[in-house]
Design an enzyme around this catalytic site. Sequence first.
Site, PDB file in Angstrom:
ATOM      1  CB  SER A  95      -0.961  -0.054   1.189  1.00 21.70           C
ATOM      2  OG  SER A  95      -1.992   0.889   1.035  1.00 21.70           O
ATOM      3  CD  GLU A 155      -5.383  -3.914  -3.468  1.00 20.52           C
ATOM      4  OE1 GLU A 155      -5.366  -3.747  -2.242  1.00 20.52           O
ATOM      5  OE2 GLU A 155      -4.436  -4.411  -4.105  1.00 20.52           O
ATOM      6  CG  HIS A 192      -5.856  -2.510   0.847  1.00 21.21           C
ATOM      7  ND1 HIS A 192      -4.955  -2.445  -0.184  1.00 21.21           N
ATOM      8  CD2 HIS A 192      -5.419  -1.607   1.780  1.00 21.21           C
ATOM      9  CE1 HIS A 192      -4.020  -1.547   0.094  1.00 21.21           C
ATOM     10  NE2 HIS A 192      -4.274  -1.038   1.284  1.00 21.21           N
TER      11      HIS A 192
END
Length: 516
Positions: free
Chosen positions: A199, A326, A432
């Site tokens: 991320s 995600e 995610h």
Amino acid sequence: MTLTEPDTHVEVDTRSGRVRGRWRGTPGSPGASAAFLGIPFAEAPVRSRRFAAPVPVVPWEGVRDSLAFGATAQRGDPGVTLIPEPSVPGESTLNVNVFTPRPAAAAAGSGLPVLVWIHGGGYVAGSPASPWYDGRGFNGDGVVTVSVSYRLGFDGFGWIADAPANRGVLDWLCALEWMRDHVAAFGGDPARVTIAGQSAGGGAVLTLLGMPRAQGLFHRAWAVSPATADIPAARAEAVGRRLAALGGVEPTRAGLGELRESRVHELQEQATRGDGAAHGLRSMLVDGLQWGPVVDGDLVPRPTRDSFAAGVGAGVPLVLGATDDEFSMAFRDRAARLRWTPPSLVLGRMGLDGSERRTWLRANRDVQRRGTAAVLGRYVTDRIFRAPVVATVVARATGASARAGSVDASAPAGTWAYRFTWRSPEHDFAVHCLDVPFLFDCLGDEHVERLAGSTPPQELADAVHCAAAAFVRGENPSWPRATGPEVIARVFDVPVSTLEDAYASALPLATPPSVE
């Protein structure tokens, strides 16, 4: 065995001083490794050093205990990430955690490969103290693993009139320079360093890869769901001035230094607050993240993909990818409200015109069967994560061509893409953070169940982790290189196979449309 259980201590001499860590397992036995936690790479960024560039740590005398995680820049539990990333109070927040199977000095050229992990959290949260970032799994593959901390939010990335820009980026550089000078003491090879992150941490990897000043500090890169910021300098200054005005101080180190840390955290929320959730979502799609690396014309001389297109970092092999959905979990609470709203209408509100909507919906029929909220989650995923993967591949290919035409350039390295498509039974999407425990091969951790269910597939962890470990050791991926917009990606799913698929077949928005 947890890191707090008593075990055999082990000491290592570094250039900064002697440190005491702890063996996990019997030294010399299969699977045994040593952990050295909370080693400072820079002086505490407080008082006169607050809002300043990091100052390399002053050597100490005697033996420093490195038996517990050091202080983290994150305070409290912001609830930003699904990864367990605890906060640790304290001032000395610039530290590293070193996990090594061979805690002894390595002669030049004889050390183990090194993986440096940069945590995520949107550049405002996150912690290197996560049990998922324990390097035990990679240690078993003969890899020294290091997790690093850095300043977050305004402290790390906010504009201040008389302070250096990109202080968090300078922290990354300082940590990598510490690695270069110290990792051999822990059995690592400073000439075989792979940087990796997820991320915002994946965005950090790409930022460093595109920075001239960072070249030579690492030799390979693995970016998991990378979220680059590339904030324009003018926008960073505007937000910095707004924050100072809200705090009633001058936008200087002295002025902002009058504010408590907790007050700055409150103000950074206020300074970037939009007018409602829909405005915030559109703003994120148009402008990107509110905090993160700033294109300051110096340390970060230009947007990351522009640097790639100019050939910066072309000699460093890169693997990058994302999960298929995600952001889908973030819209779960809107499923009932959006149930009768046509997906086309929602996409229109996100800025797509009629032809763009039809093109995208045709390519994503699978997610339409799961409702409008799922469509919105997939689209946001495409815009923020998946389309930039393709754009990065294209920029790197352009840069490789430019580099190949240079007389004094070595041959450009490759770029490889992947998709993590396994659906979590807890969330029914490949969401995610889901791939992180597979990457670190830590499915047995107690925190994994709430993200991946009670029986996550070990065979998938074997595939993801082994691919990463082999890459860190210097092997190139077995699937085709990505060289243009028609990206062929390795698909990680169950049943595990060597399946490859066209990344762009599920991603028609290789270049995201304007949503002005």
